[in-house]
Motif scaffolding. Structure first.
Motif, mmCIF file in Angstrom:
data_model
loop_
_atom_site.group_PDB
_atom_site.id
_atom_site.type_symbol
_atom_site.label_atom_id
_atom_site.label_comp_id
_atom_site.label_asym_id
_atom_site.label_seq_id
_atom_site.Cartn_x
_atom_site.Cartn_y
_atom_site.Cartn_z
ATOM 1 N N ARG A 29 0.834 -1.199 0.000
ATOM 2 C CA ARG A 29 0.000 0.000 0.000
ATOM 3 C C ARG A 29 0.869 1.249 0.000
ATOM 4 N N SER A 30 0.478 2.228 -0.793
ATOM 5 C CA SER A 30 1.196 3.490 -0.844
ATOM 6 C C SER A 30 1.057 4.214 0.488
ATOM 7 N N GLY A 31 2.166 4.729 1.008
ATOM 8 C CA GLY A 31 2.140 5.490 2.249
ATOM 9 C C GLY A 31 2.455 4.680 3.484
ATOM 10 N N ILE A 32 2.630 3.347 3.362
ATOM 11 C CA ILE A 32 2.979 2.496 4.506
ATOM 12 C C ILE A 32 4.472 2.214 4.459
ATOM 13 N N THR A 33 5.164 2.519 5.565
ATOM 14 C CA THR A 33 6.617 2.381 5.575
ATOM 15 C C THR A 33 7.112 1.169 6.348
ATOM 16 N N ALA A 34 6.325 0.657 7.295
ATOM 17 C CA ALA A 34 6.811 -0.454 8.106
ATOM 18 C C ALA A 34 5.654 -1.266 8.670
ATOM 19 N N VAL A 35 5.954 -2.555 8.931
ATOM 20 C CA VAL A 35 5.006 -3.466 9.582
ATOM 21 C C VAL A 35 5.730 -4.089 10.769
ATOM 22 N N SER A 36 5.071 -4.084 11.933
ATOM 23 C CA SER A 36 5.663 -4.667 13.130
ATOM 24 C C SER A 36 4.673 -5.661 13.745
#
Length: 385
Positions: free
Chosen positions: A302-309
């Motif tokens: 997705r555009s605008g998402i920089t990280a997943v934790s």
């Protein structure tokens, strides 16, 4: 009386005669010099001279039916003739270098170059005198413009919005065989390292095939204005994990998968997070015959998402035969086709709406740790091969 006598004397007449003689001598000498100069100028203009001129080749053919590309664009022409005419031809360029392709069929041909529009007193010889050209059947089509850039050049803590181009689609003309090979028309943007600011620039378009090789075609328009918005991405949001099939499994087998990680935290821009309610995690079933546990990396396209934790989760894949799975389904288990990846979720897996909103709001102010609780599971059935 004395003055009148002096004027009538022989001395006076002699002086007048001398002055008149000098005047005639100067006049005649001046006319002779002027004539010599004109003669020299005329001789210089008529004298033969040589010059070399670079000229664009004018290809003449039926452009509605055929396409010519990759042929030589220019050639040198040696001009020999009167100096005045050669210089005039050099300065004005009012002559042509032609390659007549009329009557030729698709294929590779050798054609002669011919010069036209010059005075008959000038001799012209192109170099080379012959060139090879490839004639193809003409094709054309419209393609959407795809903006591409290296996302690794975006500074840490920043994210891009939706990249846009001033032209949504373009017309591509070329050999019909090349038009069929076009995979996409791209606008590649070279971003600087650690980009933190939005960028807008004109970019030349390229038509590429499935292997990424650029094709020799004509794109109209040939360039577009590209805009890539870049934002500070510091907001967080906790969303549920949604396990889905990531491919077709083995025929005759049914699958179910589960994970103890029920929620993950996404980091990105506020606008991007508002549009996301869950993180879809594909689980590949290709070649899976027996039960196994896999570590699956998490990310978001997705555009605008920089990280997943967390950045990865453990997923357990359970494999059963179709008959056993059919017995389980009659007792109320949920099934999903691996080819579609659609999942029917039980009520236990859907958090209360108000609870979800409260959790999202709280996660906006600070990063939330990943929760692990009862298993989130889905069942899938392998399609027949």
């Amino acid at each position: 009386m004395k003055i009148a006598q002096a004027l009538n004397s022989k001395v006076a007449y002699s002086l007048l005669a001398l002055l008149f003689t000098v005047f005639l001598f100067v006049y005649v000498n001046s006319e002779h010099s002027s004539g010599d100069n004109q003669s020299q100028i005329s001789t210089s203009l008529m004298k033969n001279t040589r010059a070399s001129v670079k000229k664009e080749i004018n290809y003449s053919y039926d452009s509605d039916k055929y396409y010519v590309d990759g042929a030589q664009q220019t050639a040198k022409i040696s001009l020999i003739g009167p100096s005045g005419l050669v210089k005039a031809a050099q300065n004005t360029g009012n002559f042509q270098l032609n390659a007549d392709l009329h009557g030729l069929k698709p294929g590779v041909h050798t054609v002669k170059l011919k010069v036209s529009g010059l005075s008959s007193e000038i001799s012209a010889r192109p170099t080379p005198t012959e060139i090879k050209v490839k004639i193809s059947k003409k094709g054309h089509a419209s393609f959407p413009v795809q903006v591409r850039y290296d996302s690794t050049r975006i500074a840490k803590g920043y994210a891009t919005g939706v990249a846009s181009a001033s032209r949504q689609s373009v017309k591509v003309t070329g050999a019909a065989s090349d038009i069929k090979k076009i995979e996409s028309v791209v606008a590649d943007v070279n971003l600087p390292e650690n980009s933190k600011k939005s960028t807008s620039r004109n970019v030349l378009l390229r038509a590429i095939d499935s292997a990424g090789k650029e094709l020799s075609v004509t794109i109209s328009p040939e360039a577009t204005r590209v805009n890539i918005p870049i934002y500070l991405a510091s907001s967080d949001k906790k969303v549920p994990v949604h396990l889905v099939s990531g491919g077709q499994g083995v025929a005759g087998k049914k699958y179910s998968f589960s994970t103890d990680t029920k929620y993950v935290t996404l980091t990105g821009t506020k606008d991007a997070l508002k549009k996301i309610d869950s993180l879809e995690v594909p689980v590949s079933l290709v070649g899976v015959n027996d039960n196994e546990t896999r570590t699956i990396s998490l990310d978001s396209d997705r555009s605008g998402i920089t990280a997943v934790s967390p950045s990865s989760i453990q997923v357990t894949i359970n494999v059963t035969d179709e008959k056993s799975a059919a017995d389980n389904s009659s007792q109320g288990s949920t099934n999903t086709s691996p080819t579609t990846g659609n999942k029917e979720t039980t009520e236990e897996e859907i958090p209360n709406k108000n609870q979800s909103e409260d959790e999202s709001q709280s996660s906006e102010s600070s990063s939330s740790s990943t929760e692990s609780s009862s298993s989130s599971s889905a069942n899938v059935e392998a399609g027949a091969e």
